[in-house]
Design a protein around this motif. Structure first.
Motif, PDB file in Angstrom:
ATOM      1  N   VAL A 411      -3.431  49.998  83.615  1.00 33.81           N
ATOM      2  CA  VAL A 411      -4.178  48.995  83.515  1.00 33.81           C
ATOM      3  C   VAL A 411      -3.346  47.771  83.145  1.00 33.81           C
ATOM      4  O   VAL A 411      -3.331  46.734  83.964  1.00 33.81           O
ATOM      5  N   TRP A 412      -2.402  47.951  82.428  1.00 32.41           N
ATOM      6  CA  TRP A 412      -1.260  46.797  81.869  1.00 32.41           C
ATOM      7  C   TRP A 412      -0.429  46.388  83.268  1.00 32.41           C
ATOM      8  O   TRP A 412      -0.411  45.360  83.362  1.00 32.41           O
ATOM      9  N   ALA A 413       0.070  47.488  83.834  1.00 36.70           N
ATOM     10  CA  ALA A 413       0.852  47.215  85.013  1.00 36.70           C
ATOM     11  C   ALA A 413       0.041  46.624  86.075  1.00 36.70           C
ATOM     12  O   ALA A 413       0.528  45.771  86.879  1.00 36.70           O
ATOM     13  N   PHE A 414      -1.425  46.938  86.442  1.00 39.06           N
ATOM     14  CA  PHE A 414      -2.305  46.413  87.653  1.00 39.06           C
ATOM     15  C   PHE A 414      -2.400  44.898  87.011  1.00 39.06           C
ATOM     16  O   PHE A 414      -2.103  44.108  87.765  1.00 39.06           O
ATOM     17  N   ALA A 415      -2.705  44.774  86.056  1.00 39.14           N
ATOM     18  CA  ALA A 415      -3.026  43.531  85.489  1.00 39.14           C
ATOM     19  C   ALA A 415      -1.887  42.522  85.507  1.00 39.14           C
ATOM     20  O   ALA A 415      -2.159  41.158  85.796  1.00 39.14           O
ATOM     21  N   THR A 416      -0.739  42.734  85.072  1.00 40.11           N
ATOM     22  CA  THR A 416       0.378  41.895  84.901  1.00 40.11           C
ATOM     23  C   THR A 416       1.440  41.692  86.301  1.00 40.11           C
ATOM     24  O   THR A 416       2.208  40.847  86.315  1.00 40.11           O
ATOM     25  N   ARG A 417       1.252  42.828  87.117  1.00 38.86           N
ATOM     26  CA  ARG A 417       2.233  42.886  88.192  1.00 38.86           C
ATOM     27  C   ARG A 417       1.613  42.721  89.571  1.00 38.86           C
ATOM     28  O   ARG A 417       2.426  42.521  90.458  1.00 38.86           O
ATOM     29  N   THR A 418       0.380  42.606  89.702  1.00 40.50           N
ATOM     30  CA  THR A 418      -0.036  42.235  91.125  1.00 40.50           C
ATOM     31  C   THR A 418      -0.516  40.912  91.353  1.00 40.50           C
ATOM     32  O   THR A 418      -0.913  40.381  90.488  1.00 40.50           O
ATOM     33  N   HIS A 419       0.114  40.423  92.243  1.00 41.86           N
ATOM     34  CA  HIS A 419      -0.238  39.009  92.617  1.00 41.86           C
ATOM     35  C   HIS A 419      -1.512  38.917  93.013  1.00 41.86           C
ATOM     36  O   HIS A 419      -2.070  39.643  93.951  1.00 41.86           O
ATOM     37  N   GLU A 424      -2.262  42.495  97.834  1.00 42.63           N
ATOM     38  CA  GLU A 424      -3.066  43.299  98.278  1.00 42.63           C
ATOM     39  C   GLU A 424      -2.664  43.719  99.608  1.00 42.63           C
ATOM     40  O   GLU A 424      -2.273  43.036 100.462  1.00 42.63           O
ATOM     41  N   VAL A 425      -2.678  45.097 100.204  1.00 43.86           N
ATOM     42  CA  VAL A 425      -2.362  45.554 101.462  1.00 43.86           C
ATOM     43  C   VAL A 425      -3.621  46.136 102.156  1.00 43.86           C
ATOM     44  O   VAL A 425      -4.142  47.017 101.151  1.00 43.86           O
ATOM     45  N   HIS A 426      -4.430  45.683 103.017  1.00 47.53           N
ATOM     46  CA  HIS A 426      -5.536  46.354 103.264  1.00 47.53           C
ATOM     47  C   HIS A 426      -5.402  47.185 104.534  1.00 47.53           C
ATOM     48  O   HIS A 426      -4.781  46.923 105.443  1.00 47.53           O
ATOM     49  N   PHE A 427      -6.301  48.236 104.754  1.00 52.79           N
ATOM     50  CA  PHE A 427      -6.456  49.303 105.755  1.00 52.79           C
ATOM     51  C   PHE A 427      -7.786  49.428 106.023  1.00 52.79           C
ATOM     52  O   PHE A 427      -8.496  50.141 105.386  1.00 52.79           O
ATOM     53  N   PRO A 428      -8.300  48.721 107.038  1.00 50.19           N
ATOM     54  CA  PRO A 428      -9.464  48.584 107.549  1.00 50.19           C
ATOM     55  C   PRO A 428      -9.932  50.030 108.316  1.00 50.19           C
ATOM     56  O   PRO A 428      -9.108  50.615 108.882  1.00 50.19           O
ATOM     57  N   VAL A 452      -7.629  49.903 100.270  1.00 51.23           N
ATOM     58  CA  VAL A 452      -6.662  48.759  99.824  1.00 51.23           C
ATOM     59  C   VAL A 452      -5.696  49.455  98.799  1.00 51.23           C
ATOM     60  O   VAL A 452      -5.624  50.383  98.267  1.00 51.23           O
ATOM     61  N   LEU A 453      -4.408  48.844  99.028  1.00 58.29           N
ATOM     62  CA  LEU A 453      -3.127  49.204  98.171  1.00 58.29           C
ATOM     63  C   LEU A 453      -2.933  47.808  97.343  1.00 58.29           C
ATOM     64  O   LEU A 453      -2.644  46.777  98.018  1.00 58.29           O
TER      65      LEU A 453
END
Length: 495
Positions: A411-419, A424-428, A452-453
Protein backbone atom coordinates in the motif's frame (compact mmCIF):
# COMPACT_ATOMS: atom_id res chain seq x y z
CA UNK A 1 10.02 -31.46 1.02
CA UNK A 2 7.50 -33.47 3.06
CA UNK A 3 4.57 -35.07 1.26
CA UNK A 4 1.49 -35.32 3.50
CA UNK A 5 -0.55 -38.04 1.82
CA UNK A 6 -3.91 -37.57 3.58
CA UNK A 7 -6.10 -34.94 5.15
CA UNK A 8 -5.63 -36.70 8.49
CA UNK A 9 -1.86 -36.40 8.27
CA UNK A 10 -2.34 -32.70 7.55
CA UNK A 11 -4.64 -32.33 10.57
CA UNK A 12 -2.03 -33.97 12.80
CA UNK A 13 0.58 -31.50 11.56
CA UNK A 14 -1.74 -28.57 12.24
CA UNK A 15 -2.41 -29.87 15.73
CA UNK A 16 1.32 -30.24 16.44
CA UNK A 17 1.94 -26.52 15.78
CA UNK A 18 -1.19 -25.24 17.53
CA UNK A 19 -3.12 -24.55 14.33
CA UNK A 20 -6.09 -26.85 15.01
CA UNK A 21 -9.00 -26.28 17.37
CA UNK A 22 -11.13 -29.36 18.04
CA UNK A 23 -14.65 -28.20 18.90
CA UNK A 24 -16.54 -30.81 20.94
CA UNK A 25 -19.34 -28.39 21.87
CA UNK A 26 -22.50 -29.12 19.88
CA UNK A 27 -22.61 -26.96 16.76
CA UNK A 28 -25.51 -26.72 14.32
CA UNK A 29 -24.84 -27.50 10.65
CA UNK A 30 -27.37 -24.79 9.76
CA UNK A 31 -25.36 -21.54 9.73
CA UNK A 32 -23.47 -21.98 13.01
CA UNK A 33 -20.59 -23.94 11.48
CA UNK A 34 -20.29 -21.37 8.69
CA UNK A 35 -20.24 -18.49 11.18
CA UNK A 36 -17.50 -20.13 13.26
CA UNK A 37 -15.40 -20.73 10.13
CA UNK A 38 -15.90 -17.14 9.00
CA UNK A 39 -14.92 -15.82 12.44
CA UNK A 40 -11.80 -18.00 12.44
CA UNK A 41 -10.67 -16.33 9.19
CA UNK A 42 -11.20 -12.87 10.65
CA UNK A 43 -9.10 -13.66 13.73
CA UNK A 44 -6.57 -15.88 11.89
CA UNK A 45 -7.45 -18.45 14.52
CA UNK A 46 -6.60 -22.17 14.32
CA UNK A 47 -8.64 -24.27 11.89
CA UNK A 48 -11.85 -25.51 13.59
CA UNK A 49 -12.56 -29.26 13.60
CA UNK A 50 -16.20 -29.87 14.49
CA UNK A 51 -16.89 -33.24 16.15
CA UNK A 52 -20.41 -32.81 17.61
CA UNK A 53 -22.81 -31.65 14.90
CA UNK A 54 -26.54 -31.29 15.49
CA UNK A 55 -28.41 -34.25 14.03
CA UNK A 56 -25.23 -36.19 13.26
CA UNK A 57 -24.17 -37.33 16.72
CA UNK A 58 -23.16 -40.99 16.73
CA UNK A 59 -22.17 -41.05 13.05
CA UNK A 60 -18.55 -40.13 13.70
CA UNK A 61 -18.66 -37.64 10.82
CA UNK A 62 -16.71 -34.41 11.29
CA UNK A 63 -16.23 -31.09 9.52
CA UNK A 64 -12.91 -29.26 9.11
CA UNK A 65 -13.22 -25.53 8.54
CA UNK A 66 -10.67 -23.15 7.02
CA UNK A 67 -8.24 -25.84 5.80
CA UNK A 68 -6.28 -23.32 3.72
CA UNK A 69 -6.80 -20.15 5.75
CA UNK A 70 -4.12 -17.91 7.19
CA UNK A 71 -2.65 -18.46 10.64
CA UNK A 72 -1.28 -16.31 13.46
CA UNK A 73 1.85 -14.14 13.30
CA UNK A 74 4.31 -16.92 14.18
CA UNK A 75 3.64 -18.70 10.88
CA UNK A 76 0.94 -16.89 8.89
CA UNK A 77 1.24 -19.16 5.83
CA UNK A 78 1.49 -22.42 7.77
CA UNK A 79 -1.48 -24.21 6.16
CA UNK A 80 -0.29 -23.27 2.68
CA UNK A 81 3.31 -24.22 3.39
CA UNK A 82 2.51 -27.60 4.94
CA UNK A 83 0.19 -28.46 2.06
CA UNK A 84 3.02 -27.72 -0.38
CA UNK A 85 5.54 -29.81 1.54
CA UNK A 86 7.39 -26.90 3.16
CA UNK A 87 8.06 -26.03 6.82
CA UNK A 88 5.27 -24.12 8.52
CA UNK A 89 7.27 -20.89 8.79
CA UNK A 90 8.25 -20.72 5.10
CA UNK A 91 7.84 -17.15 3.75
CA UNK A 92 5.67 -16.41 0.74
CA UNK A 93 8.40 -15.72 -1.80
CA UNK A 94 10.10 -19.03 -0.91
CA UNK A 95 6.79 -20.81 -1.56
CA UNK A 96 6.70 -19.15 -4.98
CA UNK A 97 10.17 -20.49 -5.77
CA UNK A 98 9.29 -24.04 -4.65
CA UNK A 99 6.21 -24.14 -6.88
CA UNK A 100 7.91 -22.54 -9.89
CA UNK A 101 10.81 -25.00 -9.60
CA UNK A 102 8.35 -27.87 -10.16
CA UNK A 103 6.91 -26.27 -13.30
CA UNK A 104 9.73 -27.41 -15.60
CA UNK A 105 10.12 -30.86 -14.09
CA UNK A 106 8.56 -33.84 -15.87
CA UNK A 107 5.17 -34.72 -14.43
CA UNK A 108 4.94 -37.81 -12.27
CA UNK A 109 1.69 -39.77 -12.72
CA UNK A 110 -0.27 -41.20 -9.78
CA UNK A 111 0.49 -44.63 -8.35
CA UNK A 112 -2.38 -47.13 -8.45
CA UNK A 113 -2.66 -48.92 -5.11
CA UNK A 114 -4.84 -51.91 -4.13
CA UNK A 115 -8.44 -50.87 -3.62
CA UNK A 116 -8.81 -53.34 -0.76
CA UNK A 117 -6.40 -51.30 1.35
CA UNK A 118 -7.55 -47.83 0.25
CA UNK A 119 -9.12 -45.84 3.10
CA UNK A 120 -11.66 -44.24 0.74
CA UNK A 121 -13.23 -47.69 0.19
CA UNK A 122 -14.03 -48.43 3.84
CA UNK A 123 -17.72 -47.81 3.08
CA UNK A 124 -19.34 -48.25 -0.36
CA UNK A 125 -22.89 -46.99 -0.96
CA UNK A 126 -24.85 -47.87 -4.10
CA UNK A 127 -28.47 -47.72 -5.26
CA UNK A 128 -30.99 -46.87 -2.55
CA UNK A 129 -28.21 -46.49 0.03
CA UNK A 130 -27.03 -43.28 -1.64
CA UNK A 131 -27.99 -40.26 0.45
CA UNK A 132 -26.02 -37.03 0.26
CA UNK A 133 -27.87 -35.76 3.32
CA UNK A 134 -26.15 -38.47 5.39
CA UNK A 135 -23.14 -36.15 5.66
CA UNK A 136 -23.10 -33.05 7.91
CA UNK A 137 -22.88 -30.62 5.01
CA UNK A 138 -23.40 -27.15 6.43
CA UNK A 139 -25.64 -24.36 5.25
CA UNK A 140 -22.71 -21.97 5.28
CA UNK A 141 -24.01 -18.43 4.69
CA UNK A 142 -27.37 -16.99 5.63
CA UNK A 143 -28.19 -16.17 2.00
CA UNK A 144 -27.00 -19.44 0.41
CA UNK A 145 -29.40 -21.26 -1.86
CA UNK A 146 -28.66 -24.62 -0.27
CA UNK A 147 -26.09 -26.85 1.41
CA UNK A 148 -22.77 -26.83 -0.46
CA UNK A 149 -20.92 -30.11 -0.06
CA UNK A 150 -18.22 -29.12 -2.57
CA UNK A 151 -16.24 -26.07 -1.49
CA UNK A 152 -12.76 -27.62 -1.15
CA UNK A 153 -12.78 -30.92 -3.02
CA UNK A 154 -11.52 -32.14 -6.37
CA UNK A 155 -13.75 -32.56 -9.41
CA UNK A 156 -12.08 -35.24 -11.54
CA UNK A 157 -13.10 -35.52 -15.21
CA UNK A 158 -11.55 -36.81 -18.42
CA UNK A 159 -12.07 -36.00 -22.09
CA UNK A 160 -14.07 -38.52 -24.15
CA UNK A 161 -10.91 -39.66 -25.96
CA UNK A 162 -9.14 -40.25 -22.63
CA UNK A 163 -6.23 -37.95 -23.48
CA UNK A 164 -6.68 -35.41 -20.68
CA UNK A 165 -7.74 -35.73 -17.04
CA UNK A 166 -8.55 -32.51 -15.22
CA UNK A 167 -8.64 -31.93 -11.44
CA UNK A 168 -10.41 -28.74 -10.37
CA UNK A 169 -12.46 -27.08 -7.65
CA UNK A 170 -15.93 -25.88 -8.65
CA UNK A 171 -18.74 -25.43 -6.16
CA UNK A 172 -21.56 -28.00 -5.93
CA UNK A 173 -24.82 -27.73 -4.01
CA UNK A 174 -26.94 -30.64 -2.82
CA UNK A 175 -30.11 -30.72 -4.92
CA UNK A 176 -31.53 -34.04 -3.65
CA UNK A 177 -30.55 -37.34 -2.05
CA UNK A 178 -28.65 -38.34 -5.18
CA UNK A 179 -28.24 -35.12 -7.18
CA UNK A 180 -25.97 -32.10 -7.08
CA UNK A 181 -26.21 -28.73 -8.83
CA UNK A 182 -22.85 -27.72 -10.33
CA UNK A 183 -21.28 -24.40 -11.27
CA UNK A 184 -19.23 -25.11 -14.42
CA UNK A 185 -18.21 -21.90 -16.25
CA UNK A 186 -17.63 -22.56 -19.95
CA UNK A 187 -14.09 -21.04 -20.10
CA UNK A 188 -12.79 -23.19 -17.23
CA UNK A 189 -11.19 -26.54 -18.05
CA UNK A 190 -14.05 -28.52 -16.51
CA UNK A 191 -16.39 -26.60 -18.81
CA UNK A 192 -14.17 -27.31 -21.82
CA UNK A 193 -14.26 -31.06 -21.08
CA UNK A 194 -18.01 -31.07 -20.44
CA UNK A 195 -18.53 -29.36 -23.82
CA UNK A 196 -16.70 -32.24 -25.51
CA UNK A 197 -19.05 -34.75 -23.88
CA UNK A 198 -22.06 -32.59 -24.80
CA UNK A 199 -20.97 -32.58 -28.45
CA UNK A 200 -21.38 -36.37 -28.34
CA UNK A 201 -24.73 -36.02 -26.51
CA UNK A 202 -23.38 -37.94 -23.56
CA UNK A 203 -23.28 -37.10 -19.84
CA UNK A 204 -19.80 -36.48 -18.44
CA UNK A 205 -18.44 -39.10 -16.02
CA UNK A 206 -17.13 -37.36 -12.91
CA UNK A 207 -15.80 -38.13 -9.47
CA UNK A 208 -15.92 -35.61 -6.64
CA UNK A 209 -13.21 -36.35 -4.05
CA UNK A 210 -13.64 -34.56 -0.71
CA UNK A 211 -11.10 -34.47 2.10
CA UNK A 212 -8.12 -35.17 -0.15
CA UNK A 213 -4.44 -34.86 0.67
CA UNK A 214 -3.66 -31.17 1.29
CA UNK A 215 -1.56 -30.52 -1.81
CA UNK A 216 -4.27 -31.57 -4.26
CA UNK A 217 -6.51 -28.49 -3.91
CA UNK A 218 -3.45 -26.32 -4.58
CA UNK A 219 -2.60 -28.37 -7.67
CA UNK A 220 -6.23 -28.07 -8.77
CA UNK A 221 -5.98 -24.30 -8.41
CA UNK A 222 -2.81 -24.12 -10.52
CA UNK A 223 -3.59 -22.68 -13.99
CA UNK A 224 -1.82 -25.32 -16.05
CA UNK A 225 -2.26 -25.26 -19.84
CA UNK A 226 -5.15 -27.13 -21.42
CA UNK A 227 -4.31 -30.82 -21.66
CA UNK A 228 -2.07 -30.91 -18.57
CA UNK A 229 -2.92 -33.18 -15.64
CA UNK A 230 -2.80 -31.46 -12.25
CA UNK A 231 -2.05 -34.72 -10.43
CA UNK A 232 1.11 -35.13 -12.51
CA UNK A 233 2.20 -31.61 -11.57
CA UNK A 234 1.73 -32.43 -7.89
CA UNK A 235 3.86 -35.51 -8.44
CA UNK A 236 6.59 -33.28 -9.89
CA UNK A 237 6.36 -31.00 -6.85
CA UNK A 238 6.81 -33.86 -4.39
CA UNK A 239 9.01 -36.10 -6.52
CA UNK A 240 6.51 -38.98 -6.22
CA UNK A 241 3.04 -39.74 -7.49
CA UNK A 242 -0.10 -39.45 -5.41
CA UNK A 243 -1.93 -42.70 -4.58
CA UNK A 244 -5.13 -43.51 -6.49
CA UNK A 245 -7.63 -46.34 -6.89
CA UNK A 246 -10.36 -47.01 -9.49
CA UNK A 247 -13.77 -45.52 -8.82
CA UNK A 248 -16.72 -47.91 -8.41
CA UNK A 249 -19.10 -46.80 -11.18
CA UNK A 250 -17.15 -44.46 -13.49
CA UNK A 251 -13.92 -45.04 -15.39
CA UNK A 252 -11.81 -42.66 -13.33
CA UNK A 253 -9.06 -42.90 -10.73
CA UNK A 254 -9.70 -41.26 -7.36
CA UNK A 255 -7.39 -40.39 -4.44
CA UNK A 256 -6.95 -43.44 -2.23
CA UNK A 257 -6.94 -41.46 1.02
CA UNK A 258 -9.94 -39.25 0.23
CA UNK A 259 -12.47 -38.94 3.04
CA UNK A 260 -15.50 -39.02 0.71
CA UNK A 261 -15.80 -39.82 -3.01
CA UNK A 262 -19.03 -39.06 -4.90
CA UNK A 263 -19.30 -40.65 -8.35
CA UNK A 264 -21.69 -40.18 -11.22
CA UNK A 265 -22.42 -38.26 -14.40
CA UNK A 266 -23.10 -34.58 -15.14
CA UNK A 267 -25.96 -34.22 -17.60
CA UNK A 268 -25.45 -32.38 -20.89
CA UNK A 269 -29.14 -31.49 -21.28
CA UNK A 270 -30.58 -31.19 -17.77
CA UNK A 271 -30.42 -28.37 -15.22
CA UNK A 272 -31.56 -27.55 -11.71
CA UNK A 273 -31.63 -24.24 -9.86
CA UNK A 274 -28.40 -23.43 -8.01
CA UNK A 275 -27.27 -20.54 -5.83
CA UNK A 276 -26.87 -18.00 -4.59
CA UNK A 277 -23.50 -18.59 -2.93
CA UNK A 278 -20.95 -16.06 -1.71
CA UNK A 279 -17.78 -15.98 -3.81
CA UNK A 280 -14.20 -14.75 -3.55
CA UNK A 281 -14.74 -11.02 -4.33
CA UNK A 282 -16.37 -10.92 -0.90
CA UNK A 283 -19.97 -9.81 -1.42
CA UNK A 284 -23.30 -11.41 -0.59
CA UNK A 285 -24.54 -13.16 -3.70
CA UNK A 286 -28.14 -12.78 -4.87
CA UNK A 287 -28.23 -14.71 -8.14
CA UNK A 288 -29.91 -18.08 -8.59
CA UNK A 289 -29.81 -19.73 -11.99
CA UNK A 290 -30.13 -23.11 -13.73
CA UNK A 291 -26.97 -25.23 -13.52
CA UNK A 292 -26.00 -28.71 -14.77
CA UNK A 293 -27.20 -31.71 -12.74
CA UNK A 294 -24.79 -34.29 -11.28
CA UNK A 295 -26.54 -37.67 -10.93
CA UNK A 296 -24.81 -39.72 -8.22
CA UNK A 297 -24.23 -43.42 -8.87
CA UNK A 298 -22.00 -44.25 -5.87
CA UNK A 299 -20.56 -42.82 -2.68
CA UNK A 300 -17.54 -44.24 -0.91
CA UNK A 301 -16.16 -42.87 2.32
CA UNK A 302 -13.81 -43.45 5.21
CA UNK A 303 -15.04 -44.36 8.66
CA UNK A 304 -15.70 -41.15 10.63
CA UNK A 305 -15.22 -39.15 7.43
CA UNK A 306 -14.09 -35.52 7.61
CA UNK A 307 -15.68 -32.96 5.26
CA UNK A 308 -13.55 -29.84 4.57
CA UNK A 309 -15.51 -26.59 4.31
CA UNK A 310 -14.70 -23.11 3.04
CA UNK A 311 -16.84 -20.10 4.00
CA UNK A 312 -16.18 -17.97 0.93
CA UNK A 313 -16.35 -14.22 1.33
CA UNK A 314 -14.15 -11.24 2.13
CA UNK A 315 -10.41 -11.90 2.38
CA UNK A 316 -8.65 -13.91 3.50
CA UNK A 317 -10.04 -17.39 2.77
CA UNK A 318 -9.14 -20.35 0.57
CA UNK A 319 -10.27 -18.83 -2.72
CA UNK A 320 -7.52 -16.28 -2.16
CA UNK A 321 -4.81 -18.48 -0.68
CA UNK A 322 -5.15 -21.32 -3.21
CA UNK A 323 -5.76 -19.47 -6.45
CA UNK A 324 -3.68 -16.48 -5.38
CA UNK A 325 -0.63 -18.56 -4.56
CA UNK A 326 -0.76 -20.85 -7.58
CA UNK A 327 -1.75 -18.25 -10.19
CA UNK A 328 1.02 -15.94 -9.00
CA UNK A 329 3.50 -18.80 -9.32
CA UNK A 330 2.49 -19.50 -12.92
CA UNK A 331 2.71 -15.80 -13.81
CA UNK A 332 6.20 -15.68 -12.26
CA UNK A 333 7.17 -18.68 -14.37
CA UNK A 334 5.89 -17.02 -17.55
CA UNK A 335 7.52 -13.65 -16.83
CA UNK A 336 10.88 -15.30 -16.31
CA UNK A 337 10.48 -17.38 -19.47
CA UNK A 338 9.90 -14.09 -21.30
CA UNK A 339 13.32 -12.86 -20.12
CA UNK A 340 11.98 -10.08 -17.90
CA UNK A 341 13.97 -9.08 -14.76
CA UNK A 342 11.29 -10.26 -12.34
CA UNK A 343 12.33 -11.41 -8.87
CA UNK A 344 8.92 -12.46 -7.54
CA UNK A 345 5.15 -12.20 -7.85
CA UNK A 346 2.38 -12.27 -5.28
CA UNK A 347 -1.39 -11.95 -5.35
CA UNK A 348 -2.33 -9.79 -2.41
CA UNK A 349 -4.69 -12.05 -0.48
CA UNK A 350 -6.21 -8.97 1.17
CA UNK A 351 -7.28 -7.61 -2.24
CA UNK A 352 -9.43 -10.67 -2.93
CA UNK A 353 -7.05 -11.51 -5.81
CA UNK A 354 -7.68 -8.16 -7.52
CA UNK A 355 -4.07 -6.96 -7.02
CA UNK A 356 -1.19 -8.91 -8.52
CA UNK A 357 2.11 -7.55 -7.22
CA UNK A 358 5.15 -7.97 -9.49
CA UNK A 359 8.65 -7.11 -8.26
CA UNK A 360 11.57 -6.48 -10.61
CA UNK A 361 15.23 -6.18 -9.74
CA UNK A 362 16.12 -2.78 -8.31
CA UNK A 363 18.87 -2.50 -10.94
CA UNK A 364 16.56 -3.25 -13.87
CA UNK A 365 17.31 0.15 -15.40
CA UNK A 366 21.01 -0.73 -15.68
CA UNK A 367 20.30 -4.08 -17.35
CA UNK A 368 17.46 -3.18 -19.75
CA UNK A 369 17.64 -0.54 -22.51
CA UNK A 370 14.05 0.61 -21.93
CA UNK A 371 12.23 2.98 -19.61
CA UNK A 372 9.73 2.00 -16.96
CA UNK A 373 6.71 2.61 -19.23
CA UNK A 374 7.94 0.09 -21.78
CA UNK A 375 8.93 -2.44 -19.10
CA UNK A 376 5.48 -2.05 -17.57
CA UNK A 377 3.86 -2.68 -20.94
CA UNK A 378 5.88 -5.86 -21.45
CA UNK A 379 5.08 -7.14 -17.96
CA UNK A 380 1.37 -6.55 -18.47
CA UNK A 381 1.29 -8.25 -21.85
CA UNK A 382 2.80 -11.43 -20.40
CA UNK A 383 1.00 -11.42 -17.04
CA UNK A 384 -2.50 -10.78 -18.41
CA UNK A 385 -2.18 -13.43 -21.14
CA UNK A 386 -3.64 -16.91 -20.73
CA UNK A 387 -5.40 -18.73 -17.93
CA UNK A 388 -3.08 -17.53 -15.17
CA UNK A 389 -3.81 -13.88 -15.91
CA UNK A 390 -7.52 -14.43 -16.44
CA UNK A 391 -8.33 -13.49 -12.84
CA UNK A 392 -5.75 -10.69 -12.49
CA UNK A 393 -7.49 -7.37 -13.22
CA UNK A 394 -4.88 -5.05 -11.68
CA UNK A 395 -1.07 -5.25 -11.44
CA UNK A 396 1.17 -3.21 -9.17
CA UNK A 397 4.73 -3.17 -10.55
CA UNK A 398 7.41 -2.36 -7.96
CA UNK A 399 11.14 -2.74 -7.42
CA UNK A 400 12.25 -5.50 -5.09
CA UNK A 401 13.11 -3.22 -2.20
CA UNK A 402 9.43 -3.78 -1.40
CA UNK A 403 8.36 -6.96 0.40
CA UNK A 404 5.49 -7.77 -1.91
CA UNK A 405 3.98 -10.25 0.59
CA UNK A 406 3.55 -7.45 3.17
CA UNK A 407 0.32 -5.58 2.44
CA UNK A 408 1.52 -2.55 4.42
CA UNK A 409 4.60 -2.14 2.21
CA UNK A 410 2.52 -2.71 -0.93
CA UNK A 411 0.00 0.00 0.00
CA UNK A 412 2.85 2.40 0.85
CA UNK A 413 4.60 1.75 -2.47
CA UNK A 414 1.37 2.11 -4.45
CA UNK A 415 0.43 5.34 -2.70
CA UNK A 416 3.84 7.02 -2.94
CA UNK A 417 5.34 5.74 -6.20
CA UNK A 418 2.54 5.73 -8.77
CA UNK A 419 2.15 8.99 -10.66
CA UNK A 420 -1.54 9.98 -10.55
CA UNK A 421 -1.54 11.28 -14.12
CA UNK A 422 0.63 8.91 -16.16
CA UNK A 423 1.35 5.99 -13.82
CA UNK A 424 -1.25 3.70 -15.38
CA UNK A 425 -0.91 1.37 -18.36
CA UNK A 426 -4.29 0.23 -19.70
CA UNK A 427 -5.09 -3.03 -21.45
CA UNK A 428 -8.60 -2.91 -22.97
CA UNK A 429 -10.93 -5.87 -23.52
CA UNK A 430 -8.76 -8.54 -21.88
CA UNK A 431 -10.13 -11.97 -20.88
CA UNK A 432 -11.63 -11.39 -17.44
CA UNK A 433 -13.23 -13.49 -14.71
CA UNK A 434 -16.93 -12.69 -14.46
CA UNK A 435 -17.26 -12.34 -10.66
CA UNK A 436 -15.75 -8.86 -10.10
CA UNK A 437 -18.64 -6.73 -8.88
CA UNK A 438 -17.64 -3.63 -10.88
CA UNK A 439 -18.23 -5.31 -14.25
CA UNK A 440 -21.14 -4.34 -16.44
CA UNK A 441 -23.58 -7.07 -17.43
CA UNK A 442 -22.10 -7.16 -20.94
CA UNK A 443 -18.55 -7.53 -19.59
CA UNK A 444 -19.53 -10.28 -17.18
CA UNK A 445 -21.29 -12.30 -19.87
CA UNK A 446 -18.55 -11.81 -22.48
CA UNK A 447 -15.74 -12.62 -20.01
CA UNK A 448 -13.89 -9.52 -21.30
CA UNK A 449 -13.08 -6.20 -19.66
CA UNK A 450 -10.32 -3.65 -19.33
CA UNK A 451 -7.31 -4.26 -17.07
CA UNK A 452 -4.65 -1.95 -15.70
CA UNK A 453 -1.03 -1.98 -14.55
CA UNK A 454 0.10 0.62 -12.01
CA UNK A 455 3.71 1.59 -12.61
CA UNK A 456 5.37 2.03 -9.21
CA UNK A 457 8.95 1.95 -10.55
CA UNK A 458 11.45 4.63 -9.57
CA UNK A 459 14.80 3.48 -10.95
CA UNK A 460 14.73 5.42 -14.23
CA UNK A 461 13.38 8.63 -12.68
CA UNK A 462 16.54 9.54 -10.78
CA UNK A 463 20.29 9.35 -11.06
CA UNK A 464 21.49 6.43 -8.96
CA UNK A 465 23.01 8.71 -6.30
CA UNK A 466 19.71 10.61 -5.97
CA UNK A 467 17.36 7.63 -6.01
CA UNK A 468 14.97 7.57 -3.00
CA UNK A 469 15.90 4.96 -0.40
CA UNK A 470 13.31 3.42 1.89
CA UNK A 471 13.81 4.96 5.34
CA UNK A 472 13.24 1.68 7.16
CA UNK A 473 14.82 0.25 10.31
CA UNK A 474 17.23 -1.68 8.09
CA UNK A 475 18.22 1.33 5.98
CA UNK A 476 18.08 4.19 8.45
CA UNK A 477 20.54 3.14 11.18
CA UNK A 478 24.04 1.65 11.30
CA UNK A 479 24.16 -2.15 11.60
CA UNK A 480 25.66 -1.98 15.09
CA UNK A 481 22.80 0.21 16.33
CA UNK A 482 20.23 -2.12 14.77
CA UNK A 483 21.79 -5.12 16.49
CA UNK A 484 22.05 -3.32 19.83
CA UNK A 485 18.34 -2.46 19.72
CA UNK A 486 17.40 -6.02 18.77
CA UNK A 487 19.56 -7.49 21.55
CA UNK A 488 18.09 -5.12 24.17
CA UNK A 489 14.46 -5.26 22.99
CA UNK A 490 13.20 -7.19 26.01
CA UNK A 491 15.35 -5.09 28.33
CA UNK A 492 13.37 -2.08 27.12
CA UNK A 493 10.30 -3.81 28.50
CA UNK A 494 8.92 -5.15 25.18
CA UNK A 495 7.89 -8.76 24.69
Amino acid sequence: MRHLRSLRAFIRELESIGELRQIDEEVDWSLEIGAVVRRSYDLRAPAPLFTNITGYQGTGFRVLGAPGGLSGPAHPLARIALALGQPADTPGQSLMEAVVAARDRPGIPPQVVPAASAPCKENILLGDDIDLFAFPTPLIHGNDGGRYIQTYGMNIARTPDGSWTNWSINRMMIAGRDTLACLIPDPQHLGVIRAQWAEQHEPMPVALALGVEPGLPFAGAYPLPEGADESHFLGALFGEGIEVVPAETVDLMVPATAEIVIEGHIAFDETVMEGPFNEYPGYNAVEQSPKPVFHVSAITHRDAAILPVVAAGPPVEEDHTLSGTMHAAEILYKLRKAGLPVTSTWFSYESAMHWLIVAVRSDWHETMPVGSAELARRVGEVAFEGKAGYGAPKILLVEDDIDITDINEVVWAFATRTHPEHGEVHFPAEPHVQLSVYLSEAEAHSYRAGKVLYNCLLADLFDEKDRPVKGSFENGWPKEIQQRVLDKWQAYGYR
